[in-house]
Design a protein around this motif. Structure first.
Motif, PDB file in Angstrom:
ATOM      1  N   PRO A 182      44.528 -34.875  13.463  1.00  0.00           N
ATOM      2  CA  PRO A 182      44.145 -35.862  14.497  1.00  0.00           C
ATOM      3  C   PRO A 182      44.353 -35.358  15.921  1.00  0.00           C
ATOM      4  O   PRO A 182      43.645 -35.781  16.832  1.00  0.00           O
ATOM      5  N   SER A 183      45.316 -34.436  16.109  1.00  0.00           N
ATOM      6  CA  SER A 183      45.607 -33.930  17.449  1.00  0.00           C
ATOM      7  C   SER A 183      44.537 -32.963  17.952  1.00  0.00           C
ATOM      8  O   SER A 183      44.451 -32.691  19.155  1.00  0.00           O
ATOM      9  N   LEU A 184      43.711 -32.409  17.049  1.00  0.00           N
ATOM     10  CA  LEU A 184      42.663 -31.477  17.450  1.00  0.00           C
ATOM     11  C   LEU A 184      41.391 -32.185  17.909  1.00  0.00           C
ATOM     12  O   LEU A 184      40.589 -31.607  18.644  1.00  0.00           O
ATOM     13  N   PHE A 185      41.192 -33.420  17.465  1.00  0.00           N
ATOM     14  CA  PHE A 185      39.956 -34.134  17.795  1.00  0.00           C
ATOM     15  C   PHE A 185      39.735 -34.293  19.301  1.00  0.00           C
ATOM     16  O   PHE A 185      38.618 -34.091  19.786  1.00  0.00           O
ATOM     17  N   PRO A 186      40.776 -34.661  20.094  1.00  0.00           N
ATOM     18  CA  PRO A 186      40.553 -34.802  21.545  1.00  0.00           C
ATOM     19  C   PRO A 186      40.197 -33.481  22.230  1.00  0.00           C
ATOM     20  O   PRO A 186      39.664 -33.498  23.347  1.00  0.00           O
ATOM     21  N   LEU A 187      40.475 -32.336  21.608  1.00  0.00           N
ATOM     22  CA  LEU A 187      40.189 -31.034  22.211  1.00  0.00           C
ATOM     23  C   LEU A 187      38.770 -30.577  21.957  1.00  0.00           C
ATOM     24  O   LEU A 187      38.316 -29.587  22.543  1.00  0.00           O
ATOM     25  N   SER A 188      38.066 -31.266  21.075  1.00  0.00           N
ATOM     26  CA  SER A 188      36.745 -30.818  20.654  1.00  0.00           C
ATOM     27  C   SER A 188      35.661 -31.299  21.602  1.00  0.00           C
ATOM     28  O   SER A 188      35.647 -32.455  22.041  1.00  0.00           O
ATOM     29  N   CYS A 189      34.714 -30.376  21.919  1.00  0.00           N
ATOM     30  CA  CYS A 189      33.546 -30.744  22.717  1.00  0.00           C
ATOM     31  C   CYS A 189      32.394 -31.171  21.808  1.00  0.00           C
ATOM     32  O   CYS A 189      31.428 -31.770  22.282  1.00  0.00           O
ATOM     33  N   SER A 190      32.473 -30.825  20.541  1.00  0.00           N
ATOM     34  CA  SER A 190      31.415 -31.173  19.594  1.00  0.00           C
ATOM     35  C   SER A 190      31.694 -32.542  18.980  1.00  0.00           C
ATOM     36  O   SER A 190      32.777 -33.109  19.143  1.00  0.00           O
ATOM     37  N   ASP A 191      30.707 -33.055  18.282  1.00  0.00           N
ATOM     38  CA  ASP A 191      30.820 -34.360  17.635  1.00  0.00           C
ATOM     39  C   ASP A 191      31.800 -34.275  16.473  1.00  0.00           C
ATOM     40  O   ASP A 191      31.660 -33.430  15.588  1.00  0.00           O
ATOM     41  N   VAL A 192      32.809 -35.148  16.495  1.00  0.00           N
ATOM     42  CA  VAL A 192      33.833 -35.137  15.442  1.00  0.00           C
ATOM     43  C   VAL A 192      33.733 -36.378  14.557  1.00  0.00           C
ATOM     44  O   VAL A 192      34.674 -36.679  13.826  1.00  0.00           O
ATOM     45  N   SER A 193      32.610 -37.062  14.611  1.00  0.00           N
ATOM     46  CA  SER A 193      32.468 -38.287  13.817  1.00  0.00           C
ATOM     47  C   SER A 193      32.555 -38.002  12.323  1.00  0.00           C
ATOM     48  O   SER A 193      33.168 -38.773  11.573  1.00  0.00           O
ATOM     49  N   THR A 194      31.960 -36.876  11.893  1.00  0.00           N
ATOM     50  CA  THR A 194      32.036 -36.508  10.468  1.00  0.00           C
ATOM     51  C   THR A 194      33.468 -36.175  10.080  1.00  0.00           C
ATOM     52  O   THR A 194      33.946 -36.581   9.015  1.00  0.00           O
ATOM     53  N   ASN A 195      34.157 -35.440  10.957  1.00  0.00           N
ATOM     54  CA  ASN A 195      35.563 -35.105  10.706  1.00  0.00           C
ATOM     55  C   ASN A 195      36.420 -36.355  10.631  1.00  0.00           C
ATOM     56  O   ASN A 195      37.277 -36.496   9.743  1.00  0.00           O
ATOM     57  N   SER A 196      36.186 -37.283  11.561  1.00  0.00           N
ATOM     58  CA  SER A 196      36.962 -38.530  11.586  1.00  0.00           C
ATOM     59  C   SER A 196      36.695 -39.366  10.343  1.00  0.00           C
ATOM     60  O   SER A 196      37.619 -39.967   9.779  1.00  0.00           O
ATOM     61  N   ALA A 197      35.417 -39.394   9.908  1.00  0.00           N
ATOM     62  CA  ALA A 197      35.065 -40.165   8.709  1.00  0.00           C
ATOM     63  C   ALA A 197      35.727 -39.571   7.477  1.00  0.00           C
ATOM     64  O   ALA A 197      36.239 -40.300   6.615  1.00  0.00           O
TER      65      ALA A 197
END
Length: 314
Positions: A182-197
Motif C-alpha cells: 500500500p505504501s508504493l501506490f502513492p509513489l506511482s505515476c501509472s494507474d494503480v486501480s488494477t493493483n488496488s483491486a
C-alpha cells in the motif's frame, strides 16, 4: 509526462519511525531486544515441540509451524529497520524494496492461513472429539500446512507481478520503515486501480477467513459451555482463549492496514508494527503462558539439560 519507468529509479528512501538521532538510538535498542526475544521465544517453542513426545499432537504441530513462520516474518522487516536506524541515508534499492514487498505479503498470508488452520483444529478437537484422531491425521495436517504456504505465496506472486508494471515518479520517499505494497501506490505515476483491486481481493479473501473463524468460535464456545466437567471446560477454554487472542491481535491490525488507504499517518506505522513485530514476539507467550503441557515440557527439558551438565562434571 513527468514520470519514468521504475527500472530507471535505483532506490527509495524509507523515512522510518523518527528523524531524531537520539530517538533512533533508543528505537534501535528497543527493536533489537524485541527481535532477539522473538528469535529466542519462537526457537524455544520449536525445540520443545520437536524434542518432547508429549507435544507430538496436531495442535502443537501447527504451533511449531506458526513459530517457524514468525521467525521468518520478523526477519523480513526488523533487520532492515535496525540497519536504517543506524544509517544516515535510509535507502533501499527498488529490487530490494519489491522483494521485501513480496515476502511481507507472503508471510502475512501464511500467518493468516495458519491461524485459520489452527482454528479448524480446535473446532475438530472440541466439537467432534470422538472423530478428532481420524479427521486430524498426520497426512491432513501436513497438507494444511503446505497448502497455507502455497496459497500465500501464490497470492503474493500475483500482487507482486502487477507491482512490477508500476511506473514511479520523481518522488521516491516512503513514509514507512519497510516496503509495504500500500505504501508504493502513492509513489506511482501509472494507474494503480488494477493493483488496488487485486490487493482488495486478497484482503477480502483473508477477511472472509476471519468471518469463518468467528463462526467456528461461536460453535466452539457453545460446545465448551455445554461441557459438564468443570476441568474439561476450563482446559478447552484455556486452549481456545490463547488462539483467539492471537487471532484478534493479528487480524485487527493486518486486515485494517491492507483495507484502509495509505495516508502516511502514525496509525499506518502502529498497525504495521503490531502485526509484523509485536505479533511474532507475543505468540510464544500467548500459547505458553497458561499452557500446562508446554510448561511441563519446558521443565522436563531443563531437568534433562541440568542432568547432562552434572554428568559431564562428574
Amino acid at each position: 509526462m513527468a514520470s519514468r519507468n521504475h527500472s530507471s529509479i535505483t532506490e527509495f528512501i524509507l523515512l522510518g519511525l523518527s528523524a531524531d538521532p537520539h530517538v533512533q538510538v533508543l528505537l534501535f535498542v528497543l527493536f533489537l531486544i524485541i527481535y532477539l526475544l522473538t528469535l529466542l521465544g519462537n526457537l524455544l517453542i520449536i525445540l520443545l515441540i520437536h524434542t518432547d513426545s508429549n507435544l507430538h499432537t496436531p495442535m502443537y504441530f501447527f504451533l511449531s509451524h506458526l513459530s517457524f513462520q514468525d521467525l521468518f516474518y520478523s526477519s523480513v522487516t526488523v533487520p532492515k529497520l535496525l540497519e536504517n536506524l543506524l544509517s544516515q541515508r535510509k535507502a533501499i534499492s527498488v529490487e530490494g524494496c519489491l522483494a521485501q514487498v513480496f515476502f511481507v505479503f507472503a508471510t502475512t498470508g501464511i500467518e493468516a492461513c495458519l491461524l485459520s488452520v489452527m482454528a479448524y483444529d480446535r473446532y475438530a478437537a472440541i466439537c467432534h472429539p470422538l472423530l478428532y484422531g481420524q479427521v486430524m491425521n498426520k497426512q491432513l495436517c501436513e497438507r494444511l500446512v503446505w497448502g497455507s504456504w502455497v496459497v500465500a505465496f501464490l497470492d503474493a506472486l500475483m500482487n507482486i507481478l502487477l507491482a512490477l508494471n508500476m511506473d514511479f515518479c520523481e518522488l521516491q520517499t516512503i513514509h514507512h520503515y519497510f516496503c509495504e505494497l500500500p505504501s508504493l501506490f502513492p509513489l506511482s505515476c501509472s494507474d494503480v486501480s488494477t493493483n488496488s483491486a487485486m490487493l482488495l481481493c486478497s484482503a477480502l479473501l483473508h477477511a472472509i477467513g476471519t468471518c469463518l473463524l468467528i463462526f467456528s468460535y461461536v460453535h466452539i464456545l457453545s460446545t465448551i459451555l455445554s461441557i459438564s466437567s468443570t476441568t474439561g471446560r476450563s482446559k478447552a477454554f484455556s486452549t481456545c482463549s490463547s488462539h483467539l487472542t492471537a487471532v484478534i491481535l493479528f487480524y485487527s491490525s493486518a486486515i485494517v492496514r491492507y483495507l484502509m488507504p495509505t495516508s502516511g499517518s502514525p496509525l499506518d506505522l502502529i498497525l504495521s508494527i503490531q502485526y509484523s513485530v509485536i505479533t511474532p514476539l507475543v505468540n510464544p507467550l500467548i500459547y505458553s503462558w497458561k499452557n500446562k503441557e508446554v510448561k511441563a515440557a519446558l521443565r522436563r527439558m531443563m531437568i534433562k539439560y541440568l542432568h547432562c551438565l552434572s554428568t559431564e562434571e562428574i
